[in-house]
Every structure is written in C-alpha cells, then in structure tokens.
Design an enzyme around this catalytic site. Structure first.
Site, short mmCIF file in Angstrom:
data_model
loop_
_atom_site.label_atom_id
_atom_site.label_comp_id
_atom_site.label_asym_id
_atom_site.label_seq_id
_atom_site.Cartn_x
_atom_site.Cartn_y
_atom_site.Cartn_z
N ASP A 157 -14.47 25.00 -10.74
CA ASP A 157 -13.20 24.29 -10.62
C ASP A 157 -12.79 24.05 -9.17
O ASP A 157 -12.48 22.92 -8.78
CB ASP A 157 -12.09 25.07 -11.33
CG ASP A 157 -12.19 24.96 -12.85
OD1 ASP A 157 -13.29 24.67 -13.34
OD2 ASP A 157 -11.17 25.15 -13.52
N ASP A 217 0.12 30.65 -13.58
CA ASP A 217 -0.23 30.76 -12.16
C ASP A 217 0.37 29.65 -11.31
O ASP A 217 0.75 29.87 -10.16
CB ASP A 217 -1.75 30.80 -11.99
CG ASP A 217 -2.33 32.18 -12.27
OD1 ASP A 217 -1.55 33.14 -12.32
OD2 ASP A 217 -3.55 32.29 -12.44
#
Length: 428
Positions: free
Chosen positions: A14, A123
């Site tokens: 990612d 997050d």
C-alpha cells in the site's frame, strides 16, 4: 520550488504505491518516514526500497523508548481498556507516529503530511486529529479518500500490477488471508478471513497466524512466577532486575508469549460508526495491566479508585478515537497522575496456559491492615462492630421510606358500596 510531502511509510504494498502515486499526482518531493515502534525485522531494507520507489529522503526513527515511556505507561496508569477487552495497541501508537511526522515536516519545510489509512477505519482520524492539535496549519493528504486513487486501485491486483509496471520492489500476492500491524505493545490481525465473526481464529489450524505468543494449550505445563516492582504506578523492575519502560515491555512480552497470555478476539465499535472484528496478541501489556491493578488494590484509596475507574471508559474511548492530544485527555491524565502517587510496591503473578493469576502483593503504602480486617478480636480497637448498626440504619432509611410510600400508593382501594345501600333502604 516543488511541494514537499512527508509520507508515513512501511515499505509494504500500500505505502509503496502511495509513495509513487503521490509523487506523480502532486508533482511533489516525497519524504518517507517510518517509525520503529517495535516491528522487529519488518524494517530491514527500507532505506533502499524507499529511494528506489521515489522518495527523496527517508527517516527511520527508533521511537521505542519514547513509545513505552510517554504513551504506553501513562495509558497503563489510567487502566485504559476499550470495551472491556482491547488494550489499545494500535490506537496508542498513532499519535506518536503523527507527532514525529509533524516534527519532520516542520524541520524539512514540508507543507503536507500523507498517510495510507483507509476512509473506513480509525487510523485516519487518529493521524489527523494529532496533526490538528500539534500543527493546525499543515495539509493532510489521504489518498484513500481521493476518488482518483480509488478508481486507479480498486483492489490489490491493480496495485501489484502498478508496482510491476513501475519497477517498485514489493513482495505481495493478490490474495492475503488477513492484514496485521505490529508494535511494542501488541500485534493486531483483521480483514480477509477474519471478517467472518464466526471464524475461529484460535483453532489449531490457525496457529501460524500468531507471532508474539504460543497457543495456551501449547504453553509449558509448569506455571511460572514473575515479580513486578512499581513506583508511582510505573513498573520499574521485573524479577528483581531494574529495567527501563522499553526493557520492561520486551521482558514481559517474552514471558507472556511463552505462556500464551494476552490473546483477544473481539467485535469492536469503530469511531466512524461500523463494527469490526479484530484479533490481538498483547502478552506483555496484559501482564502489566493485571499487575498494575493488583498493586492499586493494595495502595489506592477507595474513592480515588472508584473515581478513576469511572473515567476508564472515557479515557479509553479518547485514545481509541484519536484524542490523545485533546485537552480533556490531558486533564484526565493529570487526575490519573495524582491517583498514582502511592501506587508503589511489588506484585507477584503466576502465568499458566493463557492465564494470569495474582500470587501476592506488598507495599510500604499498603492500606490493608490485617488487624482491622481480621475476623478475630481487633487489637487496635479501630473498628467497633456496634457502630455498624447505626451505619446500616442510616443507609437503609431512604430505602424504607421509598418502600413504605410504594406500598401505600399501590394498596387496593376499600369498598364504598355499603353506605349507599343503607340510604336506599331508608327511602323505602
């Protein structure tokens, strides 16, 4: 002059894609940052990988001691645990990472920070609330909330192909059974096969998933005793050896992992409004949390303890939701610090096949007086049992009054038909 952006970078699929995509999309200089907060060997080769992916510079900062001292320990003093199970391992790491990102951005003259948190998770909130509190002027770049990024990368297959086309060095497969996140306090597992809440993560067939602990059934058949020494709510020694907060966490992780303690499988409530399933290993944190509670039980005033305990859900929620630097968390921490001034002494625990058991506690600040608590004659004469009569009577007064009123209000009405019958008879 090119725009400078600091990216939270791990070297995985990612963030490798993010680094390249942000650089091209914003025509920017990207400075990669990776916080060493206990990932172990996951940091190997990051420097070369980041440069090859397009970073102008990379910071790999060892923040483990700061993480243990300034984040884990204050949270443990508060007894924080989210929804009765989660030791907040990921939650407490994010404000530290974001804090360091802001510091690097300020030092490098960067105007933005970027992260790879998804638009569905917690997050993103934790990173951005920290930045808002510490550097309100800084721009936040969150590609997963950018339709251009989601259109280009609807799945992992497209990310893998992108890396192949760009010669970006990553090791990834199109199918991954779950995702994980590791630090000094814990390792978390979620997504993939774990999205089915009926799936048994602790089944023998899934043993290979776990990293920090053995399965309880595979733990030693002999119990192990561990002593922890506390000073003002902080553990300062394990088994008689003085240790720093970082060393304490490492020692307890090893001991807890050996005996299979600290495993949790839960469905939790995310801040963004959905439920999610997470599996956690927190061997050292589970021992520290348990032992801290034991020394508090001996040394903390009842009303102070009950007041602090009433605030645990609030404190834990603040950490979980990303409000570490919010004024209300700082205010709560001041109360917690005051509550810990006499929380000093030694706790002995027994570890056995996934369980943590109290095996003794002692302290110079102990509020437990065996002469007063004894069922035998009290040599101190500090407590007169006759006094309990009035104590109980006074505390029972409102209950008696309430019960009496309830009985009167709900009593059946008396019959009133008889007098009317007499009047009717006189008329005849």
């Amino acid at each position: 002059m090119k725009k400078k952006i600091v990216l939270a970078y791990s070297g995985g699929l990612d963030t490798s894609v993010l680094l390249s995509w942000i650089k091209d999309t914003y025509d920017a200089e990207v400075i990669a940052f990776c916080a060493n907060i206990g990932q172990d060997d996951e940091l190997k080769g990051l420097n070369a990988k980041a440069k090859k992916t397009g970073a102008s510079k990379i910071y790999i900062d060892d923040l483990q001691e700061e993480f243990a001292r300034d984040f884990i320990y204050p949270m443990m003093q508060a007894g924080a645990i989210y929804e009765g199970q989660y030791f907040l391992g990921t939650s407490i790491a994010r404000p530290l990472i974001a804090k360091r990102m802001v510091e690097i951005a300020q030092a490098e003259g960067a105007t933005a920070i970027a992260h790879g948190a998804t638009g569905k998770g917690n997050d993103q909130v934790r990173f951005e609330l920290t930045a808002a509190a510490l550097a309100p002027e800084i721009e936040i770049i969150a590609p997963w909330r950018d339709e251009r990024f989601r259109t280009a990368f609807p799945g992992r297959a497209e990310m893998i192909q992108y890396c192949a086309d760009k010669n970006i060095p990553v090791q990834a497969s199109a199918k991954k059974p779950y995702s994980s996140d590791r630090n000094l306090l814990h390792i978390s597992f979620e997504a993939g096969i774990l999205e089915d809440p009926w799936f048994d993560a602790f089944a023998p067939s899934n043993k290979d998933m776990f990293t920090l602990s053995v399965a309880p059934e595979d733990a030693p058949d002999k119990a192990e005793y561990v002593t922890l020494e506390f000073v003002k709510g902080d553990c300062v020694a394990v088994n008689g050896k003085e240790l720093s907060p970082l060393q304490v966490m490492k020692a307890l992780n090893k001991l807890g992992g050996k005996h299979g303690v600290g495993r949790v499988d839960m469905v939790e409530n995310r801040f963004v409004g959905m439920k999610s399933r997470g599996v956690y290993e927190t061997p050292g944190g589970a021992i520290l949390h348990f032992a801290h509670r034991q020394i508090e039980s001996l040394t903390m005033d009842r009303e102070v303890m009950h007041l602090r305990d009433s605030l645990i859900p609030k404190y834990a929620t603040l950490v979980y939701n990303g409000f570490w630097y919010a004024p209300e968390r700082l205010a709560l921490q001041a109360l917690v610090t005051e509550s810990q001034k006499n929380v000093s002494g030694t706790v002995r625990v027994k570890l056995y096949k996934g369980g943590i058991y109290a095996a003794g506690r002692k302290s110079a600040y102990s509020l437990y007086n065996p002469h007063i608590a004894t069922m035998e004659a009290d040599p101190t004469k500090a407590y007169n049992q006759d006094d309990a009569t009035g104590f109980i009577r006074l505390n029972g007064l409102r209950l008696k009054v309430g019960a009496t009123v309830e009985a009167e209000v709900n009593a059946p009405k008396k019959a009133v038909a008889a007098p009317k019958a007499k009047k009717a008879a006189k008329k005849k």
